[in-house]
Design an enzyme around this catalytic site. Sequence first.
Site, PDB file in Angstrom:
ATOM      1  N   ARG A   1       0.834  -1.220   0.000  1.00 58.07           N
ATOM      2  CA  ARG A   1       0.000   0.000   0.000  1.00 58.07           C
ATOM      3  C   ARG A   1       0.859   1.257   0.000  1.00 58.07           C
ATOM      4  NH1 ARG A   1      -3.399  -0.298   5.037  1.00 58.07           N
ATOM      5  NH2 ARG A   1      -1.513  -1.328   5.726  1.00 58.07           N
TER       6      ARG A   1
ATOM      7  N   ASN B   1      -6.041  -2.558   2.413  1.00 59.15           N
ATOM      8  CA  ASN B   1      -6.045  -4.005   2.577  1.00 59.15           C
ATOM      9  C   ASN B   1      -7.487  -4.471   2.691  1.00 59.15           C
ATOM     10  OD1 ASN B   1      -3.271  -4.345   2.587  1.00 59.15           O
ATOM     11  ND2 ASN B   1      -3.102  -4.322   4.813  1.00 59.15           N
TER      12      ASN B   1
END
Length: 100
Positions: free
Chosen positions: A23, A41
């Site tokens: 990320r 996520n």
Amino acid sequence: MNNDATVTRHLVIRGRVQGVGYRWSMVQAAKRLGVRGWVRNRRDGSVEALAAGGAVAVEELIRWARQGPAGARVDAVDLVDAGDAGTDGVPGDFEQRETA
């Protein structure tokens, strides 16, 4: 497709993509490319993202997503054209969001 056209794509990235800085790295790549959106996520172990911007920049981010950062193993990137409706609510920058 017009290279300057604004496009919005929804991505679900599967593989070893959590716990490897995926990320954070995607945020850096998106900002470098000038792409707006978010990444987070998912509880199933995948990573989900929404990317909006110029067609060329978004395609470059998708290419990056298929590889990911060092340490990641990307098995699949499910891609959906979010269309014009997908631009509503897209942040002005690219941000990391909480797990969904």
